[in-house]
Design a protein around this motif. Structure first.
Motif, PDB file in Angstrom:
ATOM      1  N   GLY A 152       0.820  -1.217   0.000  1.00 13.93           N
ATOM      2  CA  GLY A 152       0.000   0.000   0.000  1.00 13.93           C
ATOM      3  C   GLY A 152       0.851   1.262   0.000  1.00 13.93           C
ATOM      4  N   PHE A 153       0.185   2.390   0.128  1.00 14.85           N
ATOM      5  CA  PHE A 153       0.786   3.738   0.084  1.00 14.85           C
ATOM      6  C   PHE A 153       1.013   4.222   1.518  1.00 14.85           C
ATOM      7  N   HIS A 212      -2.545  -4.715  -1.117  1.00  9.92           N
ATOM      8  CA  HIS A 212      -2.989  -4.014   0.087  1.00  9.92           C
ATOM      9  C   HIS A 212      -3.327  -2.565  -0.250  1.00  9.92           C
ATOM     10  N   SER A 213      -4.542  -2.167   0.012  1.00  6.59           N
ATOM     11  CA  SER A 213      -4.984  -0.777  -0.133  1.00  6.59           C
ATOM     12  C   SER A 213      -4.658  -0.208  -1.512  1.00  6.59           C
ATOM     13  N   MET A 214      -3.670   0.693  -1.652  1.00 10.36           N
ATOM     14  CA  MET A 214      -3.340   1.170  -2.999  1.00 10.36           C
ATOM     15  C   MET A 214      -2.935   0.000  -3.886  1.00 10.36           C
ATOM     16  N   TYR A 244      -5.954  -1.271  -5.407  1.00 16.92           N
ATOM     17  CA  TYR A 244      -6.415  -0.494  -6.576  1.00 16.92           C
ATOM     18  C   TYR A 244      -5.650  -0.940  -7.830  1.00 16.92           C
ATOM     19  N   ARG A 282      -7.383  14.412  -1.091  1.00 13.13           N
ATOM     20  CA  ARG A 282      -6.155  14.172  -1.875  1.00 13.13           C
ATOM     21  C   ARG A 282      -5.548  15.512  -2.305  1.00 13.13           C
ATOM     22  N   PHE A 312      -0.994  11.175   8.505  1.00 13.68           N
ATOM     23  CA  PHE A 312      -1.525  10.055   7.718  1.00 13.68           C
ATOM     24  C   PHE A 312      -1.190   8.687   8.311  1.00 13.68           C
ATOM     25  N   LEU A 325      -3.139   4.360   9.677  1.00 15.07           N
ATOM     26  CA  LEU A 325      -3.005   3.067   8.999  1.00 15.07           C
ATOM     27  C   LEU A 325      -3.068   1.902   9.979  1.00 15.07           C
ATOM     28  N   MET A 367      -4.385   7.882  -7.257  1.00 22.70           N
ATOM     29  CA  MET A 367      -5.514   7.302  -6.504  1.00 22.70           C
ATOM     30  C   MET A 367      -6.769   8.153  -6.687  1.00 22.70           C
ATOM     31  N   ILE A 427     -10.136   3.451   7.316  1.00 22.45           N
ATOM     32  CA  ILE A 427      -9.897   4.047   5.991  1.00 22.45           C
ATOM     33  C   ILE A 427     -10.719   3.304   4.935  1.00 22.45           C
ATOM     34  N   HIS A 450      -5.947  -0.715   9.449  1.00 22.52           N
ATOM     35  CA  HIS A 450      -5.852  -0.707   7.983  1.00 22.52           C
ATOM     36  C   HIS A 450      -4.703  -1.588   7.462  1.00 22.52           C
TER      37      HIS A 450
HETATM   38  C1  MLT Z   1      -3.149   2.973   1.309  1.00 19.75           C
HETATM   39  O1  MLT Z   1      -3.081   2.474   2.434  1.00 19.75           O
HETATM   40  O2  MLT Z   1      -2.594   2.461   0.320  1.00 19.75           O
HETATM   41  C2  MLT Z   1      -3.908   4.256   1.152  1.00 19.75           C
HETATM   42  O3  MLT Z   1      -4.347   4.665   2.399  1.00 19.75           O
HETATM   43  C3  MLT Z   1      -5.066   4.089   0.232  1.00 19.75           C
HETATM   44  C4  MLT Z   1      -5.845   5.360   0.055  1.00 19.75           C
HETATM   45  O4  MLT Z   1      -5.426   6.426   0.549  1.00 19.75           O
HETATM   46  O5  MLT Z   1      -6.896   5.313  -0.589  1.00 19.75           O
END
Ligand code: MLT
Length: 284
Positions: free
Chosen positions: A42-43, A107-109, A112, A146, A165, A169, A204, A231, A257
């Motif tokens: 993830g990010f 995971h998360s990003m 996506y 964002r 941020f 998480l 994102m 999240i 998260h």
């Molecule tokens: C992540 O954990 O990758 C990010 O929180 C995803 C997001 O911000 O949508």
């Protein structure tokens, strides 16, 4: 060995390679044998987020944990941070490593990105694990957040952004139990250049809605979520499990998260059980 694999180093537990994909050198860590399982972090993290689950996964699969472009030890080019560009890197990586079919966990990003891989090359995927992510695109509030984050980073407020941020998480319970997970997340985020943070936040923000894709996903899907994830909460994982044809749900108690970092044992158990059921060739 394909010429795009730049260097291979064998360690005690597995191997590290640098792979040239789409003009970018990606750092990849691998361990185990059998069904390939590609892990997408993830990010703003790196493949190190899988450190606690990798040994257990390597018992049943050939694990390939990649640092996405811009993160960890991979190159950080000026551009190419849309979810589609990152998915293109993963398809390129699979090509170079000769992975005709593989299980994919994001995971998360990374989730996506996994949806974009599933949209573009479903025939390559034997199974899909989506951890703490969502199929829905950003709504208006999400897009505004964002924008604010991008503005803050561009005006020199990177530290402020990350300090706001990263604690989100992980769950409050994890934060009270031990400082280690947050320290690990900070260490992973530390080296990520500003332009990568900004590029991925924009990527994102612009990602397409993957909800229409879900009913067309035919491979087995595990939607995993930390019970305390604020999240991408449980409802997002439920949607994934219910809207895909062969979806299932795993809830990790006590985690927020980032279950692989917060609750590695429970996370690995759920992933291994799923792989055993979903990909019969995944051995023990
Ligand atoms: C992540 O954990 O990758 C990010 O929180 C995803 C997001 O911000 O949508």
């Amino acid at each position: 060995m394909p010429t795009d694999v730049l260097a291979v180093a064998w360690g005690l537990g597995g191997w590290n390679v640098r792979v040239q994909v789409n003009g970018v050198s990606l750092a990849v860590e691998g361990a185990g044998r059998g069904v390939p399982l590609v892990l997408l972090h993830g990010f703003p993290l790196s493949s190190q987020m899988w450190g606690g689950v990798l040994p257990a996964l390597a018992e049943v699969a050939r694990v390939v944990a990649v640092d996405l472009r811009g993160f960890g030890n991979s190159d950080a080019p000026a551009a190419g941070y849309s979810m589609d560009a990152l998915a293109g890197d993963i398809l390129g990586l699979a090509e170079v490593l000769g992975l005709a079919r593989f299980a994919l966990a994001g995971h998360s990003m990374g989730g996506y990105v996994a949806f974009r891989v599933a949209a573009r090359a479903p025939e390559r995927l034997a199974a899909l694990i989506i951890l703490d992510s969502r199929a829905e695109a950003d709504d208006e509030t999400g897009r505004r957040r964002r924008e604010e984050a991008i503005g803050r980073i561009l005006s020199g407020g990177r530290r402020e952004f990350l300090e706001g941020f990263l604690p989100n998480l992980i769950s409050a319970e994890t934060r009270q139990r031990t400082p280690r997970p947050l320290e690990e997340l900070r260490a992973m985020a530390q080296g990520v250049p500003d332009h990568v943070l900004v590029g991925c936040l924009a990527g994102m923000r612009e990602r397409p809605d993957s909800l229409p894709l879900l009913p067309r996903i035919t491979m087995p899907v595990l939607a995993m979520v930390g019970q305390e994830d604020e999240i991408t909460p449980l409802a997002c994982a439920r949607t994934l499990a219910e809207a895909t044809q062969r979806g299932s749900l795993a809830i990790i108690p006590g985690a927020g998260h980032t279950p692989p970092v917060e609750r590695p044992v429970a996370t690995a158990e759920a992933m291994v059980a799923f792989l055993h059921a979903a990909v019969p060739a995944a051995g023990g």
